[in-house]
Design a protein around this motif. Structure first.
Motif, PDB file in Angstrom:
ATOM      1  N   THR A 147      -6.018   3.297   7.533  1.00 24.95           N
ATOM      2  CA  THR A 147      -5.862   4.272   8.521  1.00 24.95           C
ATOM      3  C   THR A 147      -4.638   4.778   8.145  1.00 24.95           C
ATOM      4  OG1 THR A 147      -5.646   2.588  10.502  1.00 24.95           O
ATOM      5  CG2 THR A 147      -7.769   3.858   9.997  1.00 24.95           C
ATOM      6  N   GLY A 148      -3.873   3.789   7.696  1.00 22.90           N
ATOM      7  CA  GLY A 148      -2.239   4.159   7.677  1.00 22.90           C
ATOM      8  C   GLY A 148      -1.584   4.431   6.146  1.00 22.90           C
ATOM      9  N   PRO A 189      -5.238   7.043   1.738  1.00 21.26           N
ATOM     10  CA  PRO A 189      -5.328   8.056   0.669  1.00 21.26           C
ATOM     11  C   PRO A 189      -5.905   7.250  -0.726  1.00 21.26           C
ATOM     12  CG  PRO A 189      -3.037   7.594   0.746  1.00 21.26           C
ATOM     13  CD  PRO A 189      -3.324   7.111   2.034  1.00 21.26           C
ATOM     14  N   TYR A 190      -6.169   5.393  -0.463  1.00 19.00           N
ATOM     15  CA  TYR A 190      -7.036   4.431  -1.413  1.00 19.00           C
ATOM     16  C   TYR A 190      -8.315   4.459  -0.716  1.00 19.00           C
ATOM     17  CZ  TYR A 190      -2.060   5.476  -1.851  1.00 19.00           C
ATOM     18  OH  TYR A 190      -0.870   5.554  -2.437  1.00 19.00           O
ATOM     19  N   LYS A 191      -9.263   4.946   0.865  1.00 20.87           N
ATOM     20  CA  LYS A 191      -9.805   4.753   1.226  1.00 20.87           C
ATOM     21  C   LYS A 191     -10.618   4.375   0.462  1.00 20.87           C
ATOM     22  CE  LYS A 191     -11.164   8.973   3.274  1.00 20.87           C
ATOM     23  NZ  LYS A 191     -10.718   9.921   2.139  1.00 20.87           N
ATOM     24  N   ASP A 192     -11.376   4.799  -0.386  1.00 17.47           N
ATOM     25  CA  ASP A 192     -12.105   4.431  -1.194  1.00 17.47           C
ATOM     26  C   ASP A 192     -12.220   3.528  -2.042  1.00 17.47           C
ATOM     27  OD1 ASP A 192     -13.392   7.061  -0.336  1.00 17.47           O
ATOM     28  OD2 ASP A 192     -13.066   8.181  -1.721  1.00 17.47           O
ATOM     29  N   LEU A 197       1.070  -1.280   0.316  1.00 14.01           N
ATOM     30  CA  LEU A 197      -0.354  -0.174   0.421  1.00 14.01           C
ATOM     31  C   LEU A 197       0.779   1.609   0.330  1.00 14.01           C
ATOM     32  CD1 LEU A 197      -2.464  -0.719   2.552  1.00 14.01           C
ATOM     33  CD2 LEU A 197      -2.880  -0.084   0.466  1.00 14.01           C
ATOM     34  N   ALA A 198       1.810   1.327   0.816  1.00 14.33           N
ATOM     35  CA  ALA A 198       2.885   2.131   0.635  1.00 14.33           C
ATOM     36  C   ALA A 198       4.001   2.384  -0.890  1.00 14.33           C
ATOM     37  CB  ALA A 198       4.265   1.915   1.563  1.00 14.33           C
ATOM     38  N   MET A 199       3.555   2.078  -1.393  1.00 17.40           N
ATOM     39  CA  MET A 199       4.340   2.245  -2.908  1.00 17.40           C
ATOM     40  C   MET A 199       3.363   1.658  -4.246  1.00 17.40           C
ATOM     41  SD  MET A 199       4.199  -1.018  -4.591  1.00 17.40           S
ATOM     42  CE  MET A 199       4.065  -2.805  -4.227  1.00 17.40           C
ATOM     43  N   PHE A 200       0.962   1.982  -3.397  1.00 15.96           N
ATOM     44  CA  PHE A 200       0.260   1.344  -4.199  1.00 15.96           C
ATOM     45  C   PHE A 200       0.296   2.767  -5.493  1.00 15.96           C
ATOM     46  CE2 PHE A 200      -4.431   1.519  -5.298  1.00 15.96           C
ATOM     47  CZ  PHE A 200      -4.557   0.566  -5.043  1.00 15.96           C
ATOM     48  N   PRO A 201       0.207   3.958  -5.711  1.00 21.82           N
ATOM     49  CA  PRO A 201       1.117   4.628  -6.636  1.00 21.82           C
ATOM     50  C   PRO A 201       1.904   4.535  -8.073  1.00 21.82           C
ATOM     51  CG  PRO A 201       0.740   6.127  -4.685  1.00 21.82           C
ATOM     52  CD  PRO A 201       1.389   4.318  -4.093  1.00 21.82           C
ATOM     53  N   PHE A 202       3.173   3.715  -8.006  1.00 19.35           N
ATOM     54  CA  PHE A 202       3.452   3.434  -8.719  1.00 19.35           C
ATOM     55  C   PHE A 202       3.339   1.872  -8.801  1.00 19.35           C
ATOM     56  CE2 PHE A 202       5.624   5.949  -4.687  1.00 19.35           C
ATOM     57  CZ  PHE A 202       5.600   6.990  -5.941  1.00 19.35           C
TER      58      PHE A 202
END
Length: 164
Positions: free
Chosen positions: A116-117, A121-124, A81-86
């Motif tokens: 929650t951590g 940013p991707y909660k939706d 999840l920390a590198m999700f945008p990439f």
């Protein structure tokens, strides 16, 4: 090895990272299909050289080799999840599916922490994906979030705003 070290200097930490990388590479010769090794290799490479998009293939390999290994998923999902945008679309699908799997398996504390951590940013997207999870698991997840003071819609779950 790196996590256990109490390196007092940057040089000690770098030396320990180098030794860890060598140990992981040696382990690949004995077991190249170990999902956890691929995750550790990603972690070691990132710690040594900083994030590089090419390292995402190691995480993807980890998912391919061990898609439903809960003890790996606990660590991997947070890292992914920390590198999700990439991540590529296929890797993103694996990350989201793993998040649903955490909730569905009753690993509520970890899933809530991930949401929650690093997953906030991707909660939706993450919350919408829970529609396929077991309703009992979704309810437990929603209760945990409410207990933490997080008010978000969990699909199919009605939350009672009153704590009594």
């Amino acid at each position: 090895m790196v996590e256990e070290t109490n390196a007092n200097s940057l040089q000690d930490r770098e030396r320990q990272l180098a030794l860890t990388t060598v140990a992981i590479r040696n382990s690949f010769s004995a077991n190249p299909a170990d999902a956890f090794l691929w995750l550790l290799f990603y972690s070691a490479q990132t710690a040594t050289n900083g994030f590089q998009a090419e390292y995402l293939s190691y995480v993807e390999r980890s998912y391919q080799l061990g898609p439903r290994e809960g003890w790996i998923a606990l660590r991997r999902n947070r890292m992914a999840l920390a590198m999700f945008p990439f991540a590529s679309e296929s890797l993103r699908d694996m990350i989201v599916s793993e998040f649903v799997g955490l909730v569905d398996a009753g690993l509520i504390e970890d899933a809530a922490s991930n949401l929650t951590g690093v997953g906030w940013p991707y909660k939706d997207l993450l919350l919408a994906s829970l529609e396929t999870a077991d309703i009992v698991s979704r309810e437990a997840f929603a209760k945990r979030l409410v207990k933490d003071g997080v008010k978000v819609p969990v699909p199919g779950v009605q939350t009672n705003e009153r704590p009594w």
